[in-house]
Design a protein around this motif. Structure first.
Motif, PDB file in Angstrom:
ATOM      1  N   PRO A 135       0.700  -1.131  -0.199  1.00 31.47           N
ATOM      2  CA  PRO A 135       0.009   0.131   0.116  1.00 31.47           C
ATOM      3  C   PRO A 135       0.775   1.374  -0.049  1.00 31.47           C
ATOM      4  O   PRO A 135       1.950   1.273   0.721  1.00 31.47           O
ATOM      5  N   VAL A 136       0.348   2.453  -0.621  1.00 34.94           N
ATOM      6  CA  VAL A 136       1.092   3.612  -0.629  1.00 34.94           C
ATOM      7  C   VAL A 136       0.412   4.738  -0.563  1.00 34.94           C
ATOM      8  O   VAL A 136      -0.655   4.888  -1.011  1.00 34.94           O
ATOM      9  N   LEU A 137       0.762   5.659   0.519  1.00 38.29           N
ATOM     10  CA  LEU A 137       0.118   6.778   0.763  1.00 38.29           C
ATOM     11  C   LEU A 137       0.841   7.876   0.079  1.00 38.29           C
ATOM     12  O   LEU A 137       2.035   7.854   0.024  1.00 38.29           O
ATOM     13  N   ILE A 138      -0.095   8.954  -0.479  1.00 44.63           N
ATOM     14  CA  ILE A 138       0.573  10.095  -1.078  1.00 44.63           C
ATOM     15  C   ILE A 138       0.154  11.330  -0.385  1.00 44.63           C
ATOM     16  O   ILE A 138      -1.099  11.592  -0.521  1.00 44.63           O
ATOM     17  N   LYS A 139       1.150  12.026  -0.028  1.00 42.27           N
ATOM     18  CA  LYS A 139       0.982  13.309   0.559  1.00 42.27           C
ATOM     19  C   LYS A 139       0.572  14.451  -0.345  1.00 42.27           C
ATOM     20  O   LYS A 139       1.189  14.256  -1.618  1.00 42.27           O
ATOM     21  N   ASN A 140      -0.088  15.361  -0.191  1.00 41.46           N
ATOM     22  CA  ASN A 140      -0.318  16.375  -0.933  1.00 41.46           C
ATOM     23  C   ASN A 140       0.994  17.084  -1.375  1.00 41.46           C
ATOM     24  O   ASN A 140       1.841  17.237  -0.659  1.00 41.46           O
ATOM     25  N   PRO A 141       1.033  17.872  -2.580  1.00 38.62           N
ATOM     26  CA  PRO A 141       2.331  18.563  -2.999  1.00 38.62           C
ATOM     27  C   PRO A 141       2.312  19.724  -2.052  1.00 38.62           C
ATOM     28  O   PRO A 141       1.352  20.143  -1.450  1.00 38.62           O
ATOM     29  N   ILE A 142       3.678  20.016  -1.663  1.00 41.25           N
ATOM     30  CA  ILE A 142       3.713  21.541  -0.836  1.00 41.25           C
ATOM     31  C   ILE A 142       2.911  22.667  -1.377  1.00 41.25           C
ATOM     32  O   ILE A 142       2.401  23.251  -0.574  1.00 41.25           O
ATOM     33  N   ASN A 143       2.863  22.992  -2.810  1.00 39.31           N
ATOM     34  CA  ASN A 143       2.112  24.011  -3.287  1.00 39.31           C
ATOM     35  C   ASN A 143       0.724  23.419  -3.472  1.00 39.31           C
ATOM     36  O   ASN A 143       0.473  22.311  -3.831  1.00 39.31           O
ATOM     37  N   PRO A 144      -0.235  24.386  -3.503  1.00 37.18           N
ATOM     38  CA  PRO A 144      -1.746  24.122  -3.736  1.00 37.18           C
ATOM     39  C   PRO A 144      -1.923  23.717  -5.027  1.00 37.18           C
ATOM     40  O   PRO A 144      -2.769  24.679  -5.740  1.00 37.18           O
ATOM     41  N   ASP A 145      -1.627  22.587  -5.358  1.00 36.82           N
ATOM     42  CA  ASP A 145      -1.691  22.316  -7.079  1.00 36.82           C
ATOM     43  C   ASP A 145      -2.604  20.675  -7.007  1.00 36.82           C
ATOM     44  O   ASP A 145      -1.680  19.883  -6.772  1.00 36.82           O
ATOM     45  N   LEU A 146      -3.817  20.710  -7.104  1.00 37.39           N
ATOM     46  CA  LEU A 146      -4.618  19.320  -7.234  1.00 37.39           C
ATOM     47  C   LEU A 146      -3.951  18.653  -8.264  1.00 37.39           C
ATOM     48  O   LEU A 146      -3.878  17.425  -8.193  1.00 37.39           O
ATOM     49  N   GLU A 147      -3.283  19.241  -9.429  1.00 36.11           N
ATOM     50  CA  GLU A 147      -3.032  18.389 -10.690  1.00 36.11           C
ATOM     51  C   GLU A 147      -1.853  17.536 -10.223  1.00 36.11           C
ATOM     52  O   GLU A 147      -1.794  16.448 -10.807  1.00 36.11           O
ATOM     53  N   LEU A 148      -1.086  18.157  -9.628  1.00 37.12           N
ATOM     54  CA  LEU A 148       0.095  17.633  -9.225  1.00 37.12           C
ATOM     55  C   LEU A 148      -0.027  16.265  -8.471  1.00 37.12           C
ATOM     56  O   LEU A 148       0.642  15.044  -8.451  1.00 37.12           O
ATOM     57  N   TRP A 149      -1.084  16.432  -7.400  1.00 39.26           N
ATOM     58  CA  TRP A 149      -1.127  15.318  -6.486  1.00 39.26           C
ATOM     59  C   TRP A 149      -1.907  14.271  -7.427  1.00 39.26           C
ATOM     60  O   TRP A 149      -1.661  13.140  -7.263  1.00 39.26           O
ATOM     61  N   ILE A 150      -2.895  14.565  -8.024  1.00 35.95           N
ATOM     62  CA  ILE A 150      -3.554  13.703  -8.894  1.00 35.95           C
ATOM     63  C   ILE A 150      -2.564  12.977  -9.756  1.00 35.95           C
ATOM     64  O   ILE A 150      -2.647  11.617 -10.070  1.00 35.95           O
ATOM     65  N   GLY A 151      -1.667  13.891 -10.561  1.00 35.61           N
ATOM     66  CA  GLY A 151      -0.541  13.394 -11.237  1.00 35.61           C
ATOM     67  C   GLY A 151       0.206  11.941 -10.653  1.00 35.61           C
ATOM     68  O   GLY A 151       0.529  11.175 -11.006  1.00 35.61           O
ATOM     69  N   ALA A 152       0.354  12.591  -9.272  1.00 37.34           N
ATOM     70  CA  ALA A 152       1.219  11.473  -8.453  1.00 37.34           C
ATOM     71  C   ALA A 152       0.474   9.990  -8.199  1.00 37.34           C
ATOM     72  O   ALA A 152       0.761   8.951  -8.623  1.00 37.34           O
ATOM     73  N   VAL A 153      -0.660  10.049  -8.002  1.00 37.02           N
ATOM     74  CA  VAL A 153      -1.642   9.110  -7.748  1.00 37.02           C
ATOM     75  C   VAL A 153      -1.791   8.326  -9.106  1.00 37.02           C
ATOM     76  O   VAL A 153      -1.542   7.055  -9.123  1.00 37.02           O
ATOM     77  N   GLU A 154      -2.029   9.152 -10.419  1.00 36.22           N
ATOM     78  CA  GLU A 154      -1.913   8.329 -11.765  1.00 36.22           C
ATOM     79  C   GLU A 154      -0.694   7.559 -11.964  1.00 36.22           C
ATOM     80  O   GLU A 154      -0.646   6.385 -12.372  1.00 36.22           O
ATOM     81  N   ARG A 155       0.680   8.250 -11.357  1.00 29.70           N
ATOM     82  CA  ARG A 155       1.728   7.439 -11.739  1.00 29.70           C
ATOM     83  C   ARG A 155       1.829   6.147 -10.866  1.00 29.70           C
ATOM     84  O   ARG A 155       2.254   5.158 -11.488  1.00 29.70           O
ATOM     85  N   VAL A 156       1.723   6.197  -9.763  1.00 21.11           N
ATOM     86  CA  VAL A 156       1.479   5.015  -8.715  1.00 21.11           C
ATOM     87  C   VAL A 156       0.617   4.092  -9.113  1.00 21.11           C
ATOM     88  O   VAL A 156       1.007   2.881  -9.448  1.00 21.11           O
ATOM     89  N   ALA A 157      -0.557   4.483  -9.791  1.00 20.24           N
ATOM     90  CA  ALA A 157      -1.637   3.651  -9.963  1.00 20.24           C
ATOM     91  C   ALA A 157      -1.135   2.864 -11.267  1.00 20.24           C
ATOM     92  O   ALA A 157      -1.311   1.601 -11.677  1.00 20.24           O
ATOM     93  N   LYS A 158      -0.627   3.586 -12.209  1.00 15.05           N
ATOM     94  CA  LYS A 158      -0.115   2.984 -13.456  1.00 15.05           C
ATOM     95  C   LYS A 158       1.081   1.749 -13.334  1.00 15.05           C
ATOM     96  O   LYS A 158       1.017   0.945 -14.051  1.00 15.05           O
ATOM     97  N   ALA A 159       1.703   1.864 -12.189  1.00 16.49           N
ATOM     98  CA  ALA A 159       2.799   1.150 -12.015  1.00 16.49           C
ATOM     99  C   ALA A 159       2.177  -0.246 -11.380  1.00 16.49           C
ATOM    100  O   ALA A 159       2.850  -1.066 -11.105  1.00 16.49           O
TER     101      ALA A 159
END
Ligand code: PEP
Ligand code: MN
Length: 364
Positions: A135-159
């Motif tokens: 299991p992997v937990l993903i913290k929100n990025p430092i800056n208020p940018d939801l796309e980056l957070w979603i992008g990280a989720v997508e990269r981990v999910a794609k793996a």
């Protein structure tokens, strides 16, 4: 390196992952073997902690402060888990860290805020996770940018990672005195709305940066239906090698968890549902009326626009705008509406009004 964990251990992690509220606690950093062991034992004694967190590699904003004990701390966590039965979670930021953590049976990995901001790093971690069941937990990025957070989720999910959770740890905001990282709750709520299948836990420690307001933030998260909390806990907080101000002892953590009012999302009562339904209809009705009135307001604005056009007058008249704002904040205050809300609301109305007037003025 493949995961070598025994089936019962995996099953326990699974149970904990699905438990609500999920409580993760532990030191900001693993410091010494004794500290890790004592923390684990004292956390276990509370009977309230599902997983133990500990930073092994610490991404610090500036060099010179403690940057983590490194791989040599991993066997300490492994032993602490054997001693207490509490699964462990560690932050990873590179492929090597992923491999080392998995080699020492770390149960849950998390991607830190300073990593989520960097797609290269997230991709490196994701690639290292290919074919691994963890299991992997993903913290929100430092800056208020939801796309980056979603992008990280997508990269981990794609793996191929199936169990992904989110940690809301707040957003860096310059000169915000109250919080170390401003919660900006609306962003986390929007992230939850867009990813309803992912668990969302709150990290009051890194939002607050100080222990005296941890409880309020934790309570707010629970009121907002978060799935759990991750809170830093140290056996001797003031002497912690990192994040000393925000850590609490395991015993204080237990007190805090006891004083939280745990709420549930729903109750199986027909009476409750009927009453809620009625009030929600009222809200819908009022919202419809508000929109109707706003649309009428914009029509008047268009008329004004037309009139200004005929007389060759600018759209924006600063004095008039200040007058509207002053009137509204005074009135809002009497009506129990905060100045902050009224200002935001009138800004939005004003922008919409200007755009209507603009259209009218520039029409042939
Ligand atoms: C941490 O959890 O100790 C940490 C470094 O947090 P963040 O990534 O939220 O700054
Ligand atoms: Mn920390």
């Amino acid at each position: 390196m493949e995961a070598t964990q025994a089936a019962p251990a995996k099953q326990l992690v699974q149970e904990k992952w699905n438990k609500r509220p999920l409580i993760i606690a532990g030191p900001c950093s693993a410091e010494t073997e004794e500290q890790v062991t004592e923390t684990a034992v004292r956390l276990q004694k509370t009977g309230k902690v599902d997983m133990m967190r500990a930073g092994i590699w610490k991404p610090r904003t500036r060099p010179g402060s403690f940057e983590g004990i490194g791989t040599k701390g991993l066997p300490w966590l492994q032993k602490a888990k054997q001693l207490t039965g509490i699964p462990v979670a560690v932050e990873v930021a590179t492929a090597k860290q992923v491999q080392d953590a998995l080699h020492f049976d770390v149960d849950v990995l998390w991607i830190g805020a300073r990593t989520t901001v960097n797609p290269f790093s997230v991709q490196e971690v994701a690639d290292a996770l290919r074919g691994v069941d963890v299991p992997v937990l993903i913290k929100n990025p430092i800056n208020p940018d939801l796309e980056l957070w979603i992008g990280a989720v997508e990269r981990v999910a794609k793996a191929g990672i199936k169990q992904i959770g989110l940690i809301h740890r707040g957003f860096s905001s310059y000169g915000n005195a109250q919080y170390r990282n401003a919660p900006m709750w609306h962003l986390a709520i929007e992230m939850k709305r867009r990813n309803p299948e992912l668990m969302m836990i709150n990290d009051p420690s890194h939002i607050c940066g100080r222990r005296d307001i941890l409880l309020e933030v934790a309570q707010e998260a629970i009121d907002l239906d978060y799935d759990g909390l991750i809170i830093e806990s140290h056996i001797d907080p003031d002497k912690a090698w990192s994040d000393a101000k925000q850590q609490v002892t395991p015993e204080r953590l237990a007190e805090m968890l006891d004083s939280i009012r745990w709420r549930k999302e729903d109750v199986p009562s027909a009476e409750y549902h009927a009453a809620m339904e009625k009030m929600r209809q009222q809200i819908n009705h009022l919202d419809d009326e508000l929109m109707q009135i706003l649309s009428e307001r914009m029509k008047v604005a268009e008329k004004i626009g037309l009139y200004k056009k005929q007389n060759n007058i600018t759209i924006l008249q600063t004095n008039r705008w200040n007058e509207i704002l002053e009137r509204a904040t005074a009135k809002g205050d009497k009506l129990g509406l905060s100045k902050e809300f009224i200002t935001k609301y009138f800004d939005a109305v004003h922008m919409e009004s200007i755009s209507h007037q603009n259209k009218v003025m520039n029409e042939e």
